[in-house]
Design a protein around this motif. Sequence first.
Motif, PDB file in Angstrom:
ATOM      1  N   THR A 106       0.827  -1.207   0.000  1.00 57.59           N
ATOM      2  CA  THR A 106       0.000   0.000   0.000  1.00 57.59           C
ATOM      3  C   THR A 106       0.862   1.259   0.000  1.00 57.59           C
ATOM      4  N   VAL A 107       1.936   1.244   0.776  1.00 58.34           N
ATOM      5  CA  VAL A 107       2.832   2.401   0.838  1.00 58.34           C
ATOM      6  C   VAL A 107       3.509   2.620  -0.510  1.00 58.34           C
ATOM      7  N   ARG A 108       3.910   1.539  -1.162  1.00 57.38           N
ATOM      8  CA  ARG A 108       4.552   1.660  -2.476  1.00 57.38           C
ATOM      9  C   ARG A 108       3.601   2.280  -3.494  1.00 57.38           C
ATOM     10  N   ILE A 109       2.327   1.900  -3.414  1.00 55.93           N
ATOM     11  CA  ILE A 109       1.328   2.466  -4.335  1.00 55.93           C
ATOM     12  C   ILE A 109       1.104   3.936  -4.033  1.00 55.93           C
ATOM     13  N   GLU A 110       1.025   4.281  -2.745  1.00 61.04           N
ATOM     14  CA  GLU A 110       0.819   5.684  -2.366  1.00 61.04           C
ATOM     15  C   GLU A 110       2.000   6.554  -2.800  1.00 61.04           C
ATOM     16  N   LEU A 111       3.223   6.017  -2.693  1.00 61.37           N
ATOM     17  CA  LEU A 111       4.402   6.760  -3.137  1.00 61.37           C
ATOM     18  C   LEU A 111       4.372   6.977  -4.641  1.00 61.37           C
ATOM     19  N   ALA A 112       3.967   5.938  -5.377  1.00 60.26           N
ATOM     20  CA  ALA A 112       3.876   6.064  -6.833  1.00 60.26           C
ATOM     21  C   ALA A 112       2.809   7.070  -7.235  1.00 60.26           C
ATOM     22  N   LEU A 113       1.666   7.061  -6.525  1.00 62.76           N
ATOM     23  CA  LEU A 113       0.603   8.026  -6.805  1.00 62.76           C
ATOM     24  C   LEU A 113       1.091   9.459  -6.573  1.00 62.76           C
TER      25      LEU A 113
END
Length: 333
Positions: A321-328
């Motif tokens: 989830t954190v990786r997705i939020e960083l990418a967003l």
Amino acid sequence: MATFPFSAIVGQQEMKLALLASAVDARIGGVMIFGDRGTGKSTAARALASTLPPIRTVEGCRYNCEPETSGTCPDPCTSKRIRKIAVPFVDLPLGSTEDRVLGTLDLEKALARGEKRFEPGLLAKAHRGFLYIDEINLLEDHVVDLLLDVAASGENLVERDGLSVRHPARFVLIGSGNPEEGELRPQLLDRFGLSVDVRTPDDIDERVEIMRRCDALERNPDAFAAKWKSADAKVLRQIERAKTGLPKIKTPAKILRDTAALCKAVGADGLRGELTLMRSARALAALESAPTVTREHLKTMAPLTLRHRLRRDVLDETGSTVRIELALAELFG
């Protein structure tokens, strides 16, 4: 025991959103719910199914066929009478055999009368409804493979014991499990449209409110259901409005490029992530009665759609989830 009203479920917004989106568009591919025991996983799924209006089917049909499609299943469906039944909600217990799931030869009729008659399995009973699998991570892999294949195709083909039977099997597949008891293979996880992580609430007020509502249901189920009837009716209208409006929702080319760029940035394997993210964002837009999919819809549905599709890096302890939020944040600010 009385079904807990969907609107009365405290918190768990992400899980409720995933279930609503899947109810609007079954092509999303169902929901995988990971989390602690006793956090309302099966309660939420049952509650949503009970909220939906009854479906029309041909009387006597064992496959829940719509009256307009009678004759497309192995049963003759000769009855001219139409009945209404509750939206099917079928539990698939652990230890279920392939015959129990897919269907098999009716041995009783074969031995007593010499007739070759197909006995429908759980997939036929779940047609046009929900198929729920608790502790799916403990289910035998080959059975899970069969379920996912049928869920994707919407059709069940059985060829055994001299029988060749094909019948529709369109349902929303919902799986739940506790990661501590074993994980699903990545290729199986990828076949689920959405993934949700559910945790025990930390907020004391929220925990107290859950106790109050559960106690109220146990003391007087009818009064509790009546209290939430209006709110559940509002959810039903929202789903029906979203289903009607879904074909009209526009998905701009810019949103499609954003979808592809995000999936590439997080390293999602294959193209199933893009397709599911597009469908789930469109379902969210329909739920909000928006005419067009926006970047906000994409950002809301991205964690649910992609977190279970990311490759694990043993050198990177950052959660999915954190990786997705960083990418967003990097892509869209």
